[in-house]
Design a protein around this motif. Structure first.
Motif, PDB file in Angstrom:
ATOM      1  N   ASN A  93       1.174  -1.425  -0.011  1.00 43.52           N
ATOM      2  CA  ASN A  93      -0.114   0.021   0.071  1.00 43.52           C
ATOM      3  C   ASN A  93       0.724   1.169  -0.104  1.00 43.52           C
ATOM      4  O   ASN A  93       0.480   2.429   0.184  1.00 43.52           O
ATOM      5  CB  ASN A  93      -0.832  -0.003   1.158  1.00 43.52           C
ATOM      6  CG  ASN A  93      -2.021   1.069   1.029  1.00 43.52           C
ATOM      7  OD1 ASN A  93      -2.407   1.170   0.106  1.00 43.52           O
ATOM      8  ND2 ASN A  93      -2.429   1.605   2.176  1.00 43.52           N
ATOM      9  N   ASN A  94       2.224   1.151   0.010  1.00 42.30           N
ATOM     10  CA  ASN A  94       3.049   2.118   0.014  1.00 42.30           C
ATOM     11  C   ASN A  94       3.430   2.725  -1.331  1.00 42.30           C
ATOM     12  O   ASN A  94       3.239   1.978  -2.301  1.00 42.30           O
ATOM     13  CB  ASN A  94       4.308   1.900   0.769  1.00 42.30           C
ATOM     14  CG  ASN A  94       4.320   1.705   1.908  1.00 42.30           C
ATOM     15  OD1 ASN A  94       3.232   1.940   2.882  1.00 42.30           O
ATOM     16  ND2 ASN A  94       5.423   1.113   2.647  1.00 42.30           N
ATOM     17  N   THR A  95       3.566   3.889  -1.349  1.00 40.15           N
ATOM     18  CA  THR A  95       3.745   4.734  -2.957  1.00 40.15           C
ATOM     19  C   THR A  95       5.083   4.346  -3.241  1.00 40.15           C
ATOM     20  O   THR A  95       5.263   4.142  -4.560  1.00 40.15           O
ATOM     21  CB  THR A  95       3.635   6.188  -2.731  1.00 40.15           C
ATOM     22  OG1 THR A  95       2.232   6.623  -2.383  1.00 40.15           O
ATOM     23  CG2 THR A  95       3.672   6.805  -4.135  1.00 40.15           C
ATOM     24  N   LEU A  96       6.063   4.490  -2.561  1.00 41.86           N
ATOM     25  CA  LEU A  96       7.586   4.217  -2.872  1.00 41.86           C
ATOM     26  C   LEU A  96       7.960   2.822  -2.225  1.00 41.86           C
ATOM     27  O   LEU A  96       7.653   2.300  -1.168  1.00 41.86           O
ATOM     28  CB  LEU A  96       8.438   5.366  -2.430  1.00 41.86           C
ATOM     29  CG  LEU A  96       8.062   6.797  -2.712  1.00 41.86           C
ATOM     30  CD1 LEU A  96       8.608   7.987  -2.001  1.00 41.86           C
ATOM     31  CD2 LEU A  96       8.156   6.831  -4.092  1.00 41.86           C
ATOM     32  N   ARG A  97       8.963   2.523  -2.975  1.00 39.30           N
ATOM     33  CA  ARG A  97       9.517   1.126  -2.579  1.00 39.30           C
ATOM     34  C   ARG A  97      10.589   1.554  -1.483  1.00 39.30           C
ATOM     35  O   ARG A  97      10.597   2.929  -0.902  1.00 39.30           O
ATOM     36  CB  ARG A  97      10.749   0.570  -3.582  1.00 39.30           C
ATOM     37  CG  ARG A  97      11.988   1.574  -3.804  1.00 39.30           C
ATOM     38  CD  ARG A  97      12.766   0.754  -4.843  1.00 39.30           C
ATOM     39  NE  ARG A  97      13.892   1.296  -4.968  1.00 39.30           N
ATOM     40  CZ  ARG A  97      15.183   1.580  -4.349  1.00 39.30           C
ATOM     41  NH1 ARG A  97      15.125   0.767  -3.054  1.00 39.30           N
ATOM     42  NH2 ARG A  97      16.212   2.173  -4.372  1.00 39.30           N
TER      43      ARG A  97
END
Length: 127
Positions: A93-97
């Motif tokens: 659910n995170n935008t960035l790795r």
């Protein structure tokens, strides 16, 4: 310090040397980073695994020394690093790795889901 960092430190994550050792049974926290696969409250087991045989799509736990935190995320890709094989991870659910590459040194274990039951977080007031 965020609410979740404080909350996890109360559970023994993120304070002092809190690196867990597999095998280890626990429940998924309510951070939301692994939604929709894990909503929070699911029972999981962190098991030892051969680091070099992990694959894209595996859910793993790594220890981030800089934050003194055990992080449960999914492998996105495999990289060759100066330290050997490494894994790029990300909360679903995170935008960035994740900024950290998982190496043999900070790898804790592979996650095995024990049930699909979820529980809602509750707040208890002790008087």
């Amino acid at each position: 310090m965020s609410f979740w960092t404080k909350f996890l430190s109360l559970l023994g994550f993120g304070s002092g040397d809190s690196r867990i050792v597999a095998p280890y049974n626990t429940t998924v926290g309510f951070t939301g980073s692994m939604k929709p696969a894990y909503l929070g409250g699911e029972k999981i087991r962190i098991v030892p695994a051969d680091f070099d045989s992990l694959q894209v799509g595996d859910d793993i736990v790594a220890y981030w020394e800089s934050r003194r935190l055990n992080v449960f995320h999914r492998i996105l890709s495999i990289r060759d690093t100066d330290f050997g094989r490494g894994y790029v991870t990300k909360g679903l659910n995170n935008t960035l790795r994740d900024a950290h590459i998982v190496t043999k040194d900070n790898f804790v274990g592979k996650v095995i889901r024990l049930d699909t039951r979820t529980v809602e977080p509750t707040i208890a007031i002790v008087t």
